[in-house]
Design a protein around this motif. Structure first.
Motif, PDB file in Angstrom:
ATOM      1  N   GLU A  35       2.404 -67.426 -17.497  1.00  0.00           N
ATOM      2  CA  GLU A  35       3.493 -68.210 -18.478  1.00  0.00           C
ATOM      3  C   GLU A  35       2.553 -69.075 -19.387  1.00  0.00           C
ATOM      4  N   ARG A  38       1.055 -66.827 -21.820  1.00  0.00           N
ATOM      5  CA  ARG A  38       2.218 -66.436 -22.874  1.00  0.00           C
ATOM      6  C   ARG A  38       2.366 -67.398 -24.033  1.00  0.00           C
ATOM      7  N   HIS A  41      -0.446 -67.750 -26.126  1.00  0.00           N
ATOM      8  CA  HIS A  41      -0.634 -66.512 -26.972  1.00  0.00           C
ATOM      9  C   HIS A  41       0.484 -66.568 -28.048  1.00  0.00           C
ATOM     10  N   GLN A  42       1.911 -67.130 -27.805  1.00  0.00           N
ATOM     11  CA  GLN A  42       2.757 -66.960 -28.647  1.00  0.00           C
ATOM     12  C   GLN A  42       2.624 -68.225 -29.902  1.00  0.00           C
TER      13      GLN A  42
END
Length: 149
Positions: A35, A38, A41-42
């Motif tokens: 998480e 993620r 990365h976002q």
């Protein structure tokens, strides 16, 4: 607590929107879970998209500015072209006027020459009468003259 909750969800995003490359590496080192990755990365994708969007926005604005500049230059060129056409027309009118003036002057010179020749011819014919007047004055052609019969 929720089973997939990460420290990032409690503290906010791991990668703020305005970080340097060193900050990006430091944020990546803090990633502990999928998480977190993620989220990181976002955030990175969003920053890259924003950077690209800003770059393209600047390019588009530059192109719009260039378009305005080109339109202004085109208007100036069109105005200059119209003025040049006017100058060419005025030049043509001047050449026509000077041509007519030259022709008129040549005609006047020719007429003056012709009138001078005519005056000379009249003088030659009047010379007879001038001599007659002189002779008449010498021989008493006034009151005491002999009347014609």
């Amino acid at each position: 607590a929720q089973p997939h909750e990460s420290p990032a969800s409690k503290k906010g995003p791991l990668v703020p929107s305005s970080l340097s490359a060193e900050d990006d590496i430091e944020a990546l080192r803090k990633v502990r879970t999928a998480e977190d990755f993620r989220s990181w990365h976002q955030a990175m994708e969003r920053r890259i998209a924003e950077a690209n969007e800003e770059k393209y926005r600047k390019v588009v604005q530059g192109l719009r500015d260039d378009e305005v500049s080109v339109a202004e230059m085109l208007a100036i060129a069109f105005s200059l072209h119209q003025k040049l056409d006017q100058i060419v027309e005025q030049r043509r009118a001047i050449f026509e006027t000077t041509g007519r003036f030259r022709d008129d002057c040549e005609n006047l010179v020719a007429e003056r020459k012709r009138l001078g020749e005519l005056a000379d011819a009249v003088r030659k014919r009047l010379k007879y009468f001038e001599e007659l007047e002189t002779l008449t004055a010498r021989f008493g052609g006034g009151k005491e003259s002999i009347p014609p019969t």
